[in-house]
Design an enzyme around this catalytic site. Structure first.
Site, PDB file in Angstrom:
ATOM      1  N   SER A  30      10.730   7.319   2.105  1.00 17.11           N
ATOM      2  CA  SER A  30       9.361   7.606   1.671  1.00 17.11           C
ATOM      3  C   SER A  30       8.376   7.794   2.813  1.00 17.11           C
ATOM      4  O   SER A  30       7.383   8.495   2.656  1.00 17.11           O
ATOM      5  CB  SER A  30       8.880   6.508   0.732  1.00 17.11           C
ATOM      6  OG  SER A  30       9.028   5.231   1.330  1.00 17.11           O
ATOM      7  N   LYS A  71       2.850  10.303   0.070  1.00 13.52           N
ATOM      8  CA  LYS A  71       1.574  10.193  -0.644  1.00 13.52           C
ATOM      9  C   LYS A  71       0.746  11.471  -0.629  1.00 13.52           C
ATOM     10  O   LYS A  71      -0.023  11.730  -1.545  1.00 13.52           O
ATOM     11  CB  LYS A  71       0.773   9.033  -0.069  1.00 13.52           C
ATOM     12  CG  LYS A  71       1.387   7.685  -0.417  1.00 13.52           C
ATOM     13  CD  LYS A  71       0.414   6.559  -0.208  1.00 13.52           C
ATOM     14  CE  LYS A  71       0.975   5.243  -0.714  1.00 13.52           C
ATOM     15  NZ  LYS A  71       2.035   4.715   0.182  1.00 13.52           N
ATOM     16  N   GLU A  99      -8.559   3.859  -3.507  1.00 16.49           N
ATOM     17  CA  GLU A  99      -8.238   2.522  -3.032  1.00 16.49           C
ATOM     18  C   GLU A  99      -7.022   2.633  -2.127  1.00 16.49           C
ATOM     19  O   GLU A  99      -6.236   3.576  -2.249  1.00 16.49           O
ATOM     20  CB  GLU A  99      -7.927   1.595  -4.216  1.00 16.49           C
ATOM     21  CG  GLU A  99      -6.469   1.581  -4.679  1.00 16.49           C
ATOM     22  CD  GLU A  99      -5.936   2.915  -5.201  1.00 16.49           C
ATOM     23  OE1 GLU A  99      -6.739   3.717  -5.711  1.00 16.49           O
ATOM     24  OE2 GLU A  99      -4.718   3.156  -5.082  1.00 16.49           O
TER      25      GLU A  99
HETATM   26  C1  LIG Z   1       2.716   3.519  -0.268  1.00 21.83           C
HETATM   27  C2  LIG Z   1       4.110   3.612   0.154  1.00 21.83           C
HETATM   28  C3  LIG Z   1       5.144   3.190  -0.689  1.00 21.83           C
HETATM   29  C4  LIG Z   1       4.926   2.532  -2.007  1.00 21.83           C
HETATM   30  O1  LIG Z   1       4.219   3.294  -2.929  1.00 21.83           O
HETATM   31  P1  LIG Z   1       4.916   3.939  -4.203  1.00 21.83           P
HETATM   32  O2  LIG Z   1       3.785   4.428  -5.018  1.00 21.83           O
HETATM   33  O3  LIG Z   1       5.703   2.871  -4.880  1.00 21.83           O
HETATM   34  O4  LIG Z   1       5.780   5.045  -3.726  1.00 21.83           O
HETATM   35  C5  LIG Z   1       6.439   3.382  -0.256  1.00 21.83           C
HETATM   36  N1  LIG Z   1       6.710   3.928   0.952  1.00 21.83           N
HETATM   37  C6  LIG Z   1       5.738   4.326   1.787  1.00 21.83           C
HETATM   38  C7  LIG Z   1       6.100   4.915   3.096  1.00 21.83           C
HETATM   39  C8  LIG Z   1       4.403   4.186   1.427  1.00 21.83           C
HETATM   40  O5  LIG Z   1       3.450   4.591   2.260  1.00 21.83           O
END
Ligand SMILES: *Cc1c(COP(=O)(O)O)cnc(C)c1O
Length: 393
Positions: free
Chosen positions: A377, A89, A111
């Site tokens: 992610s 993010k 948000e």
């Molecule tokens: C917020 C988050 C997601 C989901 O958000 P996307 O916008 O779909 O990428 C996925 N993995 C992690 C670690 C997150 O913090």
């Protein structure tokens, strides 16, 4: 077929800007400027410098040897979990805070659901010395207490959203209300590839650094830029959009999108939007959305707060509708087990969101020579209590 946004802000039939009239000037200002600003050499230079020195990019593309042996295919993990603040993010919030500064904004709102986007936003506001207000559902505040503490330590005000289901969509409504009331000095940092045009495209372009790096890193590892598969979990779709971006029009690259099935797609407690959703408008864009017959948003459910969202970004709705991406739904149980498996096999504790993407190997088989790149992610620190409760550790 075009999988990028068109000049009207649409991905096929999805996207657009469905906003109250009072929000029009804010969104229009952004729409007219975002590509111009992003193309400025000084913007590019500052963005890339911060990604390198502050975020710690490039994030490694790691060949997961033991995981690959287990599933008899070549699995690479794109290590977004190693970024500063622990997830992908921050790529987007760095980009958007620079955009806000170029547009002369002094106040930032956001948000957050899992709290990860709130932390990433509070972080860049501290970095740039801008005021930061984060809206968060009351329930999410309770289940993500460590992230709330982080935001406060970083100097942000965390405002609870007490209406509706008191989760992410209610927090988003509060943020939109704030923006309407503060149109001149405030920039709204949306945390996923959602919202009115140009947000989905802007967020995707900031996250596209993920696939840009995958290309040269895979070239080093395998002698070719294109993997056979790219895989990512989808909440709103930002890590997925960034992971897919440079492969969208590469026909030899298969795209897999992983949604949270919760207790099961037919259980009534799920967040598998591509299966359960149909066309509707949420948070300013036309997309796939979980809703009742008369258009009321259905409460989504997932063990992972970051995937617990009733829609998907318009790009993903288009990828689904056109069949460009294969959508898979993974239950809580399968995700948790895949998460623990990564701990044991590779010494990496993943975020529960990312564990959903890892769980596909139990459901789908790949050829021994296939190169499968999975977006890891985020890291699992924020989810430790969930893992402890689930496995009774
Ligand atoms: C917020 C988050 C997601 C989901 O958000 P996307 O916008 O779909 O990428 C996925 N993995 C992690 C670690 C997150 O913090």
């Amino acid at each position: 077929m075009n999988y990028n946004v068109n000049e009207k802000g649409y991905y096929g039939e999805f996207g657009g800007a469905f906003i109250p009239e009072m929000l029009y000037p804010n969104v229009e200002e952004l729409r007219q400027n975002y590509l111009k600003v992003m193309a400025e050499p000084s913007f590019q230079e500052e963005f890339n410098q911060l990604l390198k020195d502050y975020v710690g990019r490039p994030s490694p593309l790691y060949f997961a040897k033991r995981l690959s042996e287990k599933y008899n295919t070549k699995i690479y993990l794109k290590r977004e979990d190693l970024n500063h603040t622990g997830a992908h993010k921050i790529n987007n919030t760095i980009g958007q805070i620079l955009m806000a500064k170029r547009l002369g904004k002094t106040r930032i709102i956001a948000e957050t659901g899992a709290g990860q986007h709130g932390v990433a936003t509070a972080t860049v506001c501290a970095l740039m010395g801008l005021e930061c207000i984060v809206y968060m559902g009351e329930i999410d505040i309770a289940r993500q207490a460590p992230n709330v503490a982080r935001m406060k330590m970083l100097g942000a005000s965390v405002v609870p959203a007490k209406s509706g289901s008191r989760t992410l969509k209610d927090a988003t409504n509060e943020a939109i209300r704030d923006w309407i009331n503060n149109p001149v000095n405030t920039h709204y940092i949306i945390g996923s590839a959602i919202g009115p045009h140009p947000y989905p495209d802007m967020v995707t372009r900031f996250q596209a650094v993920i696939s840009e790096e995958i290309k040269w890193q895979l070239k080093e590892h395998e002698g070719r830029e294109n993997p056979d598969y790219v895989v990512a979990c989808i909440g709103g779709g930002s890590n997925a959009a960034g992971t897919y971006y440079h492969f969208l029009h590469e026909k030899d690259v298969n795209i897999i999108a992983v949604e949270a099935a919760g207790h099961g797609v037919d259980s009534g407690e799920s967040a598998a939007t591509s299966v359960l959703g149909n066309e509707g408008v949420i948070h300013g864009c036309k997309t796939l959305l979980m809703q009742t017959k008369d258009g009321q948003i259905t409460e989504p459910y997932s063990i992972s707060a970051g995937l617990d969202y009733p829609g998907v970004g318009p790009m993903h709705a288009h990828l689904c509708k056109t069949g460009r991406a294969e959508f898979m739904a993974i239950t809580d149980d399968d995700a948790m087990n895949a998460g623990l498996e990564l701990c044991k096999l590779e010494g990496i504790i993943p975020a529960i969101e990312s564990s959903h993407a890892l769980a596909i190997f139990e459901q789908k088989s790949f050829k021994p020579d296939d190169v499968v790149v999975v977006s890891l992610s985020g890291r699992g620190d924020k989810d430790l209590q969930n893992y402890i409760d689930y496995f009774k550790i």
